[in-house]
Design a protein around this motif. Structure first.
Motif, PDB file in Angstrom:
ATOM      1  N   THR A 157       0.790  -1.917  -0.366  1.00 25.46           N
ATOM      2  CA  THR A 157       0.284  -0.189   0.271  1.00 25.46           C
ATOM      3  C   THR A 157       1.437   1.556   0.445  1.00 25.46           C
ATOM      4  O   THR A 157       2.105   1.271   0.794  1.00 25.46           O
ATOM      5  N   LEU A 158       0.568   1.880  -1.110  1.00 23.10           N
ATOM      6  CA  LEU A 158       1.551   3.021  -1.046  1.00 23.10           C
ATOM      7  C   LEU A 158       0.223   4.201  -0.205  1.00 23.10           C
ATOM      8  O   LEU A 158      -0.747   4.498  -0.237  1.00 23.10           O
ATOM      9  N   GLU A 159       0.694   5.124   0.953  1.00 20.45           N
ATOM     10  CA  GLU A 159      -0.168   6.102   1.484  1.00 20.45           C
ATOM     11  C   GLU A 159       0.868   7.308   1.299  1.00 20.45           C
ATOM     12  O   GLU A 159       2.103   7.762   1.470  1.00 20.45           O
ATOM     13  N   VAL A 160      -0.576   8.322   0.881  1.00 25.16           N
ATOM     14  CA  VAL A 160       1.008  10.381   0.264  1.00 25.16           C
ATOM     15  C   VAL A 160      -0.481  11.031   1.092  1.00 25.16           C
ATOM     16  O   VAL A 160      -1.574  10.241   1.417  1.00 25.16           O
ATOM     17  N   THR A 161       0.170  11.525   1.245  1.00 26.49           N
ATOM     18  CA  THR A 161      -0.728  13.704   1.383  1.00 26.49           C
ATOM     19  C   THR A 161      -0.425  14.496   0.445  1.00 26.49           C
ATOM     20  O   THR A 161       0.759  14.791   0.321  1.00 26.49           O
ATOM     21  N   ALA A 162      -0.925  15.502   0.038  1.00 24.91           N
ATOM     22  CA  ALA A 162      -1.053  15.972  -0.063  1.00 24.91           C
ATOM     23  C   ALA A 162      -2.227  17.187  -0.406  1.00 24.91           C
ATOM     24  O   ALA A 162      -3.172  16.819   0.385  1.00 24.91           O
ATOM     25  N   GLU A 163      -1.688  18.572  -0.801  1.00 23.75           N
ATOM     26  CA  GLU A 163      -2.328  19.590   0.195  1.00 23.75           C
ATOM     27  C   GLU A 163      -2.856  20.280  -1.069  1.00 23.75           C
ATOM     28  O   GLU A 163      -2.729  20.556  -2.509  1.00 23.75           O
ATOM     29  N   LEU A 164      -4.659  20.852  -1.200  1.00 24.85           N
ATOM     30  CA  LEU A 164      -5.584  20.898  -2.126  1.00 24.85           C
ATOM     31  C   LEU A 164      -6.340  22.291  -2.159  1.00 24.85           C
ATOM     32  O   LEU A 164      -6.639  22.363  -0.945  1.00 24.85           O
ATOM     33  N   GLU A 165      -6.658  22.696  -2.763  1.00 27.86           N
ATOM     34  CA  GLU A 165      -7.613  24.677  -2.692  1.00 27.86           C
ATOM     35  C   GLU A 165      -8.963  24.086  -2.746  1.00 27.86           C
ATOM     36  O   GLU A 165      -9.298  23.008  -3.203  1.00 27.86           O
ATOM     37  N   ASP A 166     -10.151  23.601  -1.147  1.00 29.95           N
ATOM     38  CA  ASP A 166     -11.386  23.137  -1.937  1.00 29.95           C
ATOM     39  C   ASP A 166     -12.197  24.256  -2.850  1.00 29.95           C
ATOM     40  O   ASP A 166     -12.472  23.396  -2.848  1.00 29.95           O
ATOM     41  N   ALA A 167     -11.481  24.521  -3.940  1.00 24.95           N
ATOM     42  CA  ALA A 167     -12.386  25.609  -5.200  1.00 24.95           C
ATOM     43  C   ALA A 167     -12.067  23.789  -5.757  1.00 24.95           C
ATOM     44  O   ALA A 167     -12.635  23.884  -7.095  1.00 24.95           O
ATOM     45  N   LEU A 168     -11.184  23.224  -5.848  1.00 25.44           N
ATOM     46  CA  LEU A 168     -11.179  21.581  -6.525  1.00 25.44           C
ATOM     47  C   LEU A 168     -11.999  20.720  -6.171  1.00 25.44           C
ATOM     48  O   LEU A 168     -12.343  20.337  -6.775  1.00 25.44           O
ATOM     49  N   ILE A 169     -13.126  20.809  -5.362  1.00 21.15           N
ATOM     50  CA  ILE A 169     -13.058  20.024  -4.410  1.00 21.15           C
ATOM     51  C   ILE A 169     -14.456  19.478  -5.468  1.00 21.15           C
ATOM     52  O   ILE A 169     -15.349  20.674  -5.053  1.00 21.15           O
ATOM     53  N   ASP A 170     -15.576  18.843  -5.816  1.00 21.60           N
ATOM     54  CA  ASP A 170     -17.117  18.717  -6.081  1.00 21.60           C
ATOM     55  C   ASP A 170     -16.910  20.192  -7.602  1.00 21.60           C
ATOM     56  O   ASP A 170     -18.184  21.040  -7.728  1.00 21.60           O
ATOM     57  N   ALA A 171     -15.465  19.946  -7.861  1.00 24.87           N
ATOM     58  CA  ALA A 171     -15.778  21.568  -9.269  1.00 24.87           C
ATOM     59  C   ALA A 171     -15.926  20.416 -10.623  1.00 24.87           C
ATOM     60  O   ALA A 171     -14.637  21.654 -10.966  1.00 24.87           O
ATOM     61  N   GLY A 172     -16.272  19.244 -10.260  1.00 24.46           N
ATOM     62  CA  GLY A 172     -15.807  18.675 -11.814  1.00 24.46           C
ATOM     63  C   GLY A 172     -14.281  18.191 -12.195  1.00 24.46           C
ATOM     64  O   GLY A 172     -13.993  17.748 -13.577  1.00 24.46           O
ATOM     65  N   TYR A 173     -13.161  18.370 -11.350  1.00 24.37           N
ATOM     66  CA  TYR A 173     -11.306  17.583 -11.346  1.00 24.37           C
ATOM     67  C   TYR A 173     -12.254  16.142 -11.322  1.00 24.37           C
ATOM     68  O   TYR A 173     -12.740  15.424 -10.738  1.00 24.37           O
ATOM     69  N   GLU A 174     -10.997  15.937 -11.393  1.00 22.34           N
ATOM     70  CA  GLU A 174     -10.840  14.326 -11.323  1.00 22.34           C
ATOM     71  C   GLU A 174      -9.598  14.130 -11.036  1.00 22.34           C
ATOM     72  O   GLU A 174      -8.069  14.449 -11.278  1.00 22.34           O
ATOM     73  N   LEU A 175      -9.011  12.688 -10.252  1.00 22.29           N
ATOM     74  CA  LEU A 175      -8.095  12.294  -9.358  1.00 22.29           C
ATOM     75  C   LEU A 175      -7.958  11.326 -10.416  1.00 22.29           C
ATOM     76  O   LEU A 175      -9.136   9.902 -10.919  1.00 22.29           O
ATOM     77  N   ARG A 176      -6.530  11.026 -10.627  1.00 17.74           N
ATOM     78  CA  ARG A 176      -6.211   9.850 -11.662  1.00 17.74           C
ATOM     79  C   ARG A 176      -4.980   9.272 -11.317  1.00 17.74           C
ATOM     80  O   ARG A 176      -4.254   9.898 -10.743  1.00 17.74           O
ATOM     81  N   VAL A 177      -5.272   7.824 -11.545  1.00 20.47           N
ATOM     82  CA  VAL A 177      -3.879   7.132 -11.713  1.00 20.47           C
ATOM     83  C   VAL A 177      -3.046   6.342 -12.517  1.00 20.47           C
ATOM     84  O   VAL A 177      -3.629   5.757 -12.769  1.00 20.47           O
ATOM     85  N   ASP A 178      -2.099   6.189 -12.656  1.00 17.06           N
ATOM     86  CA  ASP A 178      -1.388   5.360 -14.035  1.00 17.06           C
ATOM     87  C   ASP A 178      -0.345   4.679 -12.667  1.00 17.06           C
ATOM     88  O   ASP A 178       0.230   5.195 -12.392  1.00 17.06           O
ATOM     89  N   ALA A 179      -0.333   3.754 -14.534  1.00 20.13           N
ATOM     90  CA  ALA A 179       0.342   2.962 -13.504  1.00 20.13           C
ATOM     91  C   ALA A 179       0.891   1.416 -14.204  1.00 20.13           C
ATOM     92  O   ALA A 179       0.571   1.471 -15.270  1.00 20.13           O
ATOM     93  N   ALA A 180       2.479   1.134 -14.237  1.00 16.83           N
ATOM     94  CA  ALA A 180       2.766   0.641 -14.860  1.00 16.83           C
ATOM     95  C   ALA A 180       3.932  -0.117 -14.046  1.00 16.83           C
ATOM     96  O   ALA A 180       4.597   0.055 -13.261  1.00 16.83           O
ATOM     97  N   ALA A 181       4.264  -1.604 -14.552  1.00 15.37           N
ATOM     98  CA  ALA A 181       5.447  -2.206 -13.624  1.00 15.37           C
ATOM     99  C   ALA A 181       5.789  -2.976 -15.290  1.00 15.37           C
ATOM    100  O   ALA A 181       5.824  -3.187 -16.230  1.00 15.37           O
ATOM    101  N   GLU A 182       7.694  -3.433 -14.206  1.00 16.37           N
ATOM    102  CA  GLU A 182       8.736  -3.876 -15.085  1.00 16.37           C
ATOM    103  C   GLU A 182       7.833  -5.031 -16.512  1.00 16.37           C
ATOM    104  O   GLU A 182       7.697  -6.188 -15.077  1.00 16.37           O
ATOM    105  N   ASP A 183       8.405  -4.905 -17.515  1.00 16.68           N
ATOM    106  CA  ASP A 183       7.687  -6.413 -18.057  1.00 16.68           C
ATOM    107  C   ASP A 183       6.547  -7.392 -18.495  1.00 16.68           C
ATOM    108  O   ASP A 183       6.622  -7.758 -17.635  1.00 16.68           O
ATOM    109  N   MET A 184       5.643  -6.032 -17.867  1.00 17.79           N
ATOM    110  CA  MET A 184       4.256  -6.250 -17.387  1.00 17.79           C
ATOM    111  C   MET A 184       3.996  -5.293 -18.526  1.00 17.79           C
ATOM    112  O   MET A 184       4.468  -3.970 -18.737  1.00 17.79           O
ATOM    113  N   ARG A 185       1.876  -5.203 -18.830  1.00 11.59           N
ATOM    114  CA  ARG A 185       1.469  -4.680 -19.685  1.00 11.59           C
ATOM    115  C   ARG A 185       1.744  -2.732 -18.582  1.00 11.59           C
ATOM    116  O   ARG A 185       1.321  -2.904 -17.407  1.00 11.59           O
TER     117      ARG A 185
END
Length: 159
Positions: free
Chosen positions: A98-126
């Motif tokens: 499990t990866l656990e991280v924190t970030a500071e975000l402006e309140d204006a980003l929440i419930d305003a159409g923004y999207e949280l995305r995660v890209d992933a890759a592993a060696e020798d895999m797709r």
């Protein structure tokens, strides 16, 4: 009134007003990987606006820049951001870990159409661009989101 008094008053007013303009929250992200049987995964956690345009990088797991091209959507969208890696990198994440991280975000980003995305890759895999895409909303906070290939769940909390 003296010039000094005016400057002191202006400085005090800014000290009171500016924090209210930049109100923000800490967002705690917890990403658990599936036990996919491969080497550690590289992950890019980032924000996009409602049109899918890159806003900023929250975290990149994986220290070798030569592999960032495999985080295809993030790499393409963030390529012009010279600050995209400043202070937001760490080790890759092992299968079943499990990866656990924190970030500071402006309140204006929440419930305003923004999207949280995660890209992933592993060696020798797709590669798995946009492994997870979830609207950044108060309603989604605390709700586990399932990934397509490597991520068992992603949960975020607004603090």
């Amino acid at each position: 009134m003296s010039k000094r008094f005016l400057l002191t008053t202006l400085a005090a007013a800014c000290t009171v007003a500016l924090p209210s303009l930049a109100q923000g929250r800490t967002v705690a992200l917890s990403t658990t990987l599936k036990d996919y049987g491969g080497d550690g995964a590289y992950l890019a956690v980032y924000l996009t606006d409602a049109q899918g345009a890159y806003l900023r990088t929250l975290w990149v797991a994986g220290g070798k820049a030569k592999y960032y091209k495999h985080l295809a959507d993030w790499n393409r969208l963030s390529a012009s951001d010279g600050q995209r890696l400043q202070g937001v990198t760490g080790a890759s994440v092992g299968a079943g870990r499990t990866l656990e991280v924190t970030a500071e975000l402006e309140d204006a980003l929440i419930d305003a159409g923004y999207e949280l995305r995660v890209d992933a890759a592993a060696e020798d895999m797709r590669d798995s661009p946009s492994e997870i895409r979830v609207p950044l909303t108060a309603a989604n906070a605390g709700s586990p989101q399932t990934g397509k290939q490597y991520i068992q769940s992603l949960t975020y909390q607004l603090q």
